[in-house]
Each structure stands twice: as structure tokens, then as C-alpha cells.
Write a protein that holds these residues in place. Structure first.
Motif, mmCIF file in Angstrom:
data_model
loop_
_atom_site.group_PDB
_atom_site.id
_atom_site.type_symbol
_atom_site.label_atom_id
_atom_site.label_comp_id
_atom_site.label_asym_id
_atom_site.label_seq_id
_atom_site.Cartn_x
_atom_site.Cartn_y
_atom_site.Cartn_z
ATOM 1 N N GLY A 33 0.806 -1.215 0.000
ATOM 2 C CA GLY A 33 0.000 0.000 0.000
ATOM 3 C C GLY A 33 0.837 1.262 0.000
ATOM 4 O O GLY A 33 2.068 1.216 -0.028
ATOM 5 N N LEU A 42 -0.754 -0.988 3.467
ATOM 6 C CA LEU A 42 -2.075 -1.135 2.852
ATOM 7 C C LEU A 42 -3.191 -0.929 3.887
ATOM 8 O O LEU A 42 -3.962 -1.841 4.186
ATOM 9 C CB LEU A 42 -2.185 -2.514 2.203
ATOM 10 N N CYS A 54 -4.941 8.167 0.400
ATOM 11 C CA CYS A 54 -4.129 6.951 0.542
ATOM 12 C C CYS A 54 -5.021 5.740 0.779
ATOM 13 O O CYS A 54 -4.806 4.675 0.191
ATOM 14 C CB CYS A 54 -3.139 7.110 1.689
ATOM 15 N N ASN A 58 -5.371 2.471 -1.580
ATOM 16 C CA ASN A 58 -5.158 1.120 -1.057
ATOM 17 C C ASN A 58 -6.357 0.220 -1.358
ATOM 18 O O ASN A 58 -6.200 -0.944 -1.752
ATOM 19 C CB ASN A 58 -4.916 1.174 0.455
ATOM 20 N N ARG A 61 -6.335 -0.831 -4.899
ATOM 21 C CA ARG A 61 -5.366 -1.902 -5.168
ATOM 22 C C ARG A 61 -5.951 -3.261 -4.785
ATOM 23 O O ARG A 61 -5.696 -4.254 -5.462
ATOM 24 C CB ARG A 61 -4.060 -1.634 -4.407
#
Length: 264
Positions: A33, A42, A54, A58, A61
Motif C-alpha cells: 500500500g 495497505l 491513501c 489502497n 489496489r
């Protein structure tokens, strides 16, 4: 997003072997992450004080690992309850107050967040129904696991076909509790004394949350597995609420465990 930017989750041998191609699943670690500081890695906790951009990256992802867009990652506002929600293809991003999700919709990723509590993923590969539950001590004692199974059955699953795996969670060796905590369990069932062992401190005990969780899963009639990975002990890979508390840190990150039905 490049494939090499995607996180690599831990997987359940039971679910991977027995569910076949019916579902994809992963118990994601803190690796892979973009968060920094206390949230290094992450962190997917929308309720944390981490930078929102952020956290969103994450989560993107995680969904990308399933080859799904971020809008197809369904989570709930976890409140340590026995409540379960059904989500379907019309999922609009609403985070209901609950601690488990069930779906029969292919391509929808359902996930629960944790940082010591037990993440449990479920699948009936024949009925093509999956579930995800967040089972801390309150949820496990209150019935969130059994309720998840019941809701899966309502969508066509069968108990004897359901596979369930407890992912990374705090272990007995790092979960010290006081006498009042133990008493709550003994009032529910005196046999629960088996999940407590003496601590080095007078009046305290060590609590086996994974043991309680797997027992309640098997008692519910499903085939269960415990990955036996301790979040408290493995700081490199996992966030831990209790570790943060012991260090008097102001906040902590959350990892995610998720599952998705593949297209038939």
C-alpha cells in the motif's frame, strides 16, 4: 495500475483447494500500500485518521487484485454486532452498520476489516454464495458467524457444503484479559472455560479467540480452517489494535479480507 503494484494476500488452502474456480479470495496484509507513518502500507480503514486519498488508493489496489473496479468493493461500518447484510449487483457503496456481508452476485467483492479481530471468509462453491464476517469477541459470542451461515442458507447454500476460514487474528499467547471478561463467557456457557488459560498476572487469563471462533463455525455445521497467524506478533505484515494500545499510539491501520464469486 501495473500488476507489480498489486498487493499479494495470504490465501486459505481449504478455500483455494475446495472452492476451485468458483471464487477468488485473499487475506490482505499491510504490504503493498501507499500509506505512511502509523498506517504504513495497505491501510484500508475509512474510519482511521489516515489520509483519505491513501486509503482510497489502497482499497483500489485490493479491488484491482480481483480485477474489479473500486466501486465493486463492498464493506460495512463495523460495530462489533451479530448483524449480517446481503449485497447484490445493485450495490451503491452504502456502508450499513453490520459485521458481515453475504452475496450471490458474481464480480462483487465483499470484505471485512480487522486489526486483531477474526476475519472469516465463507463459500458454498456449488450454490455460488459467499460471505465475509468480522468476528471479534463480541461478534463471535453474539452470533455473527452463525448468522452469516443462516443468511447464506437463505440464498441457497447448504451447511454441509459451506467452507469457512479464519484469517490472521490475535492469538491466545498475546490476548490477556481480566476476570470480568472471563465471567461474561462463563455466564453464557461454563464450558467456555476451555478458551482461557492462566496468565502470568494474578486475576488475568489468556483468551483463545481463534479457538472459540473455529468451534462455533464447526458447531454451525460448516467445514472450518484456522490459518493460525497472529496479528499482534507479526508487525511486519499486520496491523494490531492491541499492539497500538500497548504503545499508547493514537490510531492504527486496518487490513482487509475479501472474497468474490467469479463469473459462472
Amino acid at each position: 495500475m501495473k500488476d507489480d503494484a498489486l498487493p499479494l494476500p495470504v490465501q486459505s488452502p481449504l478455500l483455494r483447494e475446495k472452492a476451485g474456480h468458483a471464487a477468488l479470495h485473499g487475506y490482505f496484509t499491510r504490504k503493498g500500500g501507499v500509506s505512511e507513518g502509523l498506517y504504513q502500507g495497505l491501510n484500508v480503514g475509512l474510519g482511521s485518521s489516515d489520509d483519505r486519498a491513501c486509503v482510497e488508493e489502497n482499497r483500489a489496489r485490493v479491488s484491482a487484485w480481483f480485477s474489479a473496479p473500486p466501486a465493486r468493493l463492498a464493506t460495512v461500518h463495523q460495530v462489533h454486532s451479530p448483524n449480517v447484510v446481503i449485497v447484490d449487483a445493485a450495490y451503491d457503496g452504502t456502508r450499513a452498520e453490520a459485521d458481515a456481508l453475504v452475496t450471490a452476485a458474481p464480480g462483487l467483492v465483499i470484505g471485512v476489516l480487522s486489526a486483531d479481530c477474526g476475519p472469516v471468509l465463507f463459500v458454498d462453491p456449488q450454490a455460488r454464495v459467499v460471505g465475509a464476517a468480522h468476528a471479534g469477541w463480541k461478534g463471535a459470542l453474539g452470533g455473527v458467524l452463525e448468522n452469516t451461515v443462516d443468511v447464506m442458507v437463505s440464498l441457497g447454500a447448504r451447511r454441509d457444503r459451506i467452507l469457512a476460514c479464519l484469517g490472521p487474528s490475535i492469538s491466545r499467547r498475546n490476548y490477556e484479559v481480566g476476570a470480568e471478561f472471563v465471567q461474561q463467557f462463563l455466564e453464557k456457557d461454563p464450558a467456555y472455560i476451555r478458551f482461557f488459560s492462566p496468565s502470568s498476572r494474578d486475576g488475568h487469563s489468556m483468551f483463545d479467540l481463534p479457538g472459540l471462533t473455529t468451534m462455533r463455525l464447526t458447531d454451525a455445521g460448516v467445514t472450518a480452517e484456522n490459518l493460525d497467524i497472529c496479528t499482534y506478533a507479526d508487525e511486519e505484515r499486520f496491523f494490531s489494535y492491541r499492539r497500538t494500545t500497548h504503545r499508547s499510539e493514537p490510531d492504527y491501520g486496518r487490513q482487509i479480507s475479501a472474497i468474490s464469486l467469479t463469473e459462472a
